[in-house]
Design a protein around this motif. Structure first.
Motif, PDB file in Angstrom:
ATOM      1  N   SER A 120       0.836  -1.219   0.000  1.00 11.65           N
ATOM      2  CA  SER A 120       0.000   0.000   0.000  1.00 11.65           C
ATOM      3  C   SER A 120       0.858   1.252   0.000  1.00 11.65           C
ATOM      4  CB  SER A 120      -0.934  -0.012   1.208  1.00 11.65           C
ATOM      5  OG  SER A 120      -1.882  -1.070   1.067  1.00 11.65           O
ATOM      6  N   ILE A 121       1.947   1.253   0.753  1.00  5.15           N
ATOM      7  CA  ILE A 121       2.827   2.431   0.759  1.00  5.15           C
ATOM      8  C   ILE A 121       3.379   2.670  -0.648  1.00  5.15           C
ATOM      9  CG2 ILE A 121       5.080   3.277   1.530  1.00  5.15           C
ATOM     10  CD1 ILE A 121       4.376   2.308   4.335  1.00  5.15           C
ATOM     11  N   ILE A 122       3.794   1.584  -1.320  1.00  6.03           N
ATOM     12  CA  ILE A 122       4.296   1.739  -2.697  1.00  6.03           C
ATOM     13  C   ILE A 122       3.211   2.353  -3.583  1.00  6.03           C
ATOM     14  CG2 ILE A 122       4.959   0.465  -4.794  1.00  6.03           C
ATOM     15  CD1 ILE A 122       6.493  -1.472  -2.875  1.00  6.03           C
ATOM     16  N   PHE A 123       1.993   1.872  -3.462  1.00  4.76           N
ATOM     17  CA  PHE A 123       0.911   2.405  -4.293  1.00  4.76           C
ATOM     18  C   PHE A 123       0.661   3.893  -4.016  1.00  4.76           C
ATOM     19  CE2 PHE A 123      -2.844   2.534  -6.812  1.00  4.76           C
ATOM     20  CZ  PHE A 123      -3.747   3.341  -6.119  1.00  4.76           C
ATOM     21  N   TYR A 124       0.452   4.250  -2.766  1.00  4.36           N
ATOM     22  CA  TYR A 124       0.062   5.630  -2.456  1.00  4.36           C
ATOM     23  C   TYR A 124       1.213   6.619  -2.651  1.00  4.36           C
ATOM     24  CZ  TYR A 124      -4.510   4.011  -1.073  1.00  4.36           C
ATOM     25  OH  TYR A 124      -5.780   3.480  -1.115  1.00  4.36           O
ATOM     26  N   SER A 161      -7.459   1.055  -9.064  1.00  2.00           N
ATOM     27  CA  SER A 161      -7.772   0.455  -7.755  1.00  2.00           C
ATOM     28  C   SER A 161      -6.494   0.326  -6.936  1.00  2.00           C
ATOM     29  CB  SER A 161      -8.362  -0.956  -7.948  1.00  2.00           C
ATOM     30  OG  SER A 161      -9.594  -0.873  -8.638  1.00  2.00           O
ATOM     31  N   ASP A 162      -6.622   0.499  -5.629  1.00  4.31           N
ATOM     32  CA  ASP A 162      -5.428   0.327  -4.791  1.00  4.31           C
ATOM     33  C   ASP A 162      -5.196  -1.169  -4.582  1.00  4.31           C
ATOM     34  OD1 ASP A 162      -5.952   0.774  -1.183  1.00  4.31           O
ATOM     35  OD2 ASP A 162      -6.848  -0.665  -2.569  1.00  4.31           O
ATOM     36  N   PRO A 163      -4.102  -1.573  -3.927  1.00  4.91           N
ATOM     37  CA  PRO A 163      -3.786  -3.014  -3.834  1.00  4.91           C
ATOM     38  C   PRO A 163      -4.858  -3.850  -3.147  1.00  4.91           C
ATOM     39  CG  PRO A 163      -1.860  -1.710  -3.283  1.00  4.91           C
ATOM     40  CD  PRO A 163      -3.004  -0.746  -3.420  1.00  4.91           C
ATOM     41  N   ASP A 164      -5.703  -3.221  -2.312  1.00  8.35           N
ATOM     42  CA  ASP A 164      -6.775  -3.986  -1.647  1.00  8.35           C
ATOM     43  C   ASP A 164      -8.082  -3.934  -2.431  1.00  8.35           C
ATOM     44  OD1 ASP A 164      -4.925  -3.081   0.884  1.00  8.35           O
ATOM     45  OD2 ASP A 164      -5.908  -5.032   1.187  1.00  8.35           O
ATOM     46  N   GLY A 165      -8.060  -3.240  -3.596  1.00  7.51           N
ATOM     47  CA  GLY A 165      -9.270  -3.175  -4.415  1.00  7.51           C
ATOM     48  C   GLY A 165     -10.109  -1.929  -4.189  1.00  7.51           C
ATOM     49  N   TYR A 166      -9.646  -1.027  -3.306  1.00  5.21           N
ATOM     50  CA  TYR A 166     -10.393   0.229  -3.106  1.00  5.21           C
ATOM     51  C   TYR A 166     -10.231   1.085  -4.367  1.00  5.21           C
ATOM     52  CZ  TYR A 166     -10.352  -1.011   1.872  1.00  5.21           C
ATOM     53  OH  TYR A 166     -10.500  -1.660   3.076  1.00  5.21           O
ATOM     54  N   LYS A 167     -11.361   1.494  -4.935  1.00  8.07           N
ATOM     55  CA  LYS A 167     -11.289   2.282  -6.173  1.00  8.07           C
ATOM     56  C   LYS A 167     -10.898   3.728  -5.885  1.00  8.07           C
ATOM     57  CE  LYS A 167     -14.123  -0.332  -9.362  1.00  8.07           C
ATOM     58  NZ  LYS A 167     -12.848  -0.905  -9.896  1.00  8.07           N
ATOM     59  N   ILE A 168     -10.058   4.243  -6.777  1.00  8.03           N
ATOM     60  CA  ILE A 168      -9.623   5.642  -6.709  1.00  8.03           C
ATOM     61  C   ILE A 168     -10.038   6.316  -8.013  1.00  8.03           C
ATOM     62  CG2 ILE A 168      -7.643   7.204  -6.469  1.00  8.03           C
ATOM     63  CD1 ILE A 168      -7.820   5.401  -4.024  1.00  8.03           C
ATOM     64  N   GLU A 169     -10.813   7.380  -7.899  1.00  8.23           N
ATOM     65  CA  GLU A 169     -11.220   8.136  -9.088  1.00  8.23           C
ATOM     66  C   GLU A 169     -10.266   9.299  -9.288  1.00  8.23           C
ATOM     67  OE1 GLU A 169     -14.907  10.340  -8.704  1.00  8.23           O
ATOM     68  OE2 GLU A 169     -15.321  10.159 -10.830  1.00  8.23           O
ATOM     69  N   LEU A 170      -9.770   9.444 -10.505  1.00  7.78           N
ATOM     70  CA  LEU A 170      -8.916  10.589 -10.846  1.00  7.78           C
ATOM     71  C   LEU A 170      -9.763  11.545 -11.663  1.00  7.78           C
ATOM     72  CD1 LEU A 170      -5.761   8.539 -11.916  1.00  7.78           C
ATOM     73  CD2 LEU A 170      -6.190   9.607  -9.689  1.00  7.78           C
ATOM     74  N   ILE A 171      -9.817  12.811 -11.241  1.00  4.81           N
ATOM     75  CA  ILE A 171     -10.644  13.803 -11.931  1.00  4.81           C
ATOM     76  C   ILE A 171      -9.750  14.958 -12.372  1.00  4.81           C
ATOM     77  CG2 ILE A 171     -12.633  15.354 -11.770  1.00  4.81           C
ATOM     78  CD1 ILE A 171     -13.730  13.665  -9.505  1.00  4.81           C
ATOM     79  N   GLU A 172      -9.822  15.282 -13.653  1.00  4.67           N
ATOM     80  CA  GLU A 172      -8.989  16.375 -14.157  1.00  4.67           C
ATOM     81  C   GLU A 172      -9.546  17.720 -13.711  1.00  4.67           C
ATOM     82  OE1 GLU A 172      -8.354  17.883 -18.486  1.00  4.67           O
ATOM     83  OE2 GLU A 172      -6.734  16.498 -17.995  1.00  4.67           O
ATOM     84  N   HIS A 173      -8.682  18.440 -13.011  1.00  2.88           N
ATOM     85  CA  HIS A 173      -9.039  19.790 -12.543  1.00  2.88           C
ATOM     86  C   HIS A 173      -8.035  20.749 -13.132  1.00  2.88           C
ATOM     87  CE1 HIS A 173     -12.111  19.959  -9.304  1.00  2.88           C
ATOM     88  NE2 HIS A 173     -12.026  18.670  -9.498  1.00  2.88           N
TER      89      HIS A 173
END
Ligand SMILES: C[C@@H](O)C(=O)SC[C@H](NC(=O)CC[C@H](N)C(=O)O)C(=O)NCC(=O)O
Ligand code: NI
Length: 135
Positions: free
Chosen positions: A22-26, A120-132
């Motif tokens: 998780s640290i590597i991902f975030y 998705s993060d390593p545990d499957g939690y979805k992360i939405e990226l929104i262009e601002h």
């Protein structure tokens, strides 16, 4: 209400199954910094706070690792955590260069001028990226 007392979202907590994954991902994939950690050996858990800036003025992620728990049921209630990015194509290309999977390529949201993508993060939690666009 005076502006000193306005409520603010401090963090979102996610239970994770593997700290280093998780640290590597975030940090590497999403570019966050580790802000602080809290080890609770008697309660058998570790907390890791990560974000893009200090908790005094940024909403951050709190990762909870419970010793020995290797998976969680995410269920169908969890949706996503949204992160604003300046250029979504550049961000997605950076993620692809790191060989990390993209769940949804950048797409225009119907009836909106937003461009979104999902990973998705390593545990499957979805992360939405929104262009601002930075104005
Ligand atoms: C530091 C502060 O932001 C917290 O969130 S501590 C809250 C506390 N967390 C834990 O006890 C972590 C281990 C626990 N086994 C768990 O997985 O939550 C807590 O009260 N957690 C309960 C909860 O529902 O979040
Ligand atoms: Ni918390």
């Amino acid at each position: 209400m005076s502006n000193q007392s306005f409520p603010r979202v401090l963090h979102t907590m996610l239970r994770i199954s593997d700290i280093s994954r998780s640290i590597i991902f975030y940090t590497k994939i999403l570019g966050m910094k580790i802000l602080r950690t809290l080890e609770q050996p008697t309660e058998k858990y570790t907390l890791i706070f990560l974000g893009y800036g200090d908790e005094s003025n940024q909403t951050v992620i709190e990762l909870t690792y419970n010793y020995g728990i290797s998976s969680y049921e995410l269920g169908n209630g969890y949706g996503h955590i949204a992160i604003g990015v300046e250029n979504i194509d550049q961000t997605i290309n950076h993620i692809k260069k790191l060989d990390y999977p993209i769940d949804l390529e950048p797409s225009h949201l119907k009836n909106s001028n937003e461009i979104i993508a999902f990973i998705s993060d390593p545990d499957g939690y979805k992360i939405e990226l929104i262009e601002h666009k930075v104005i």
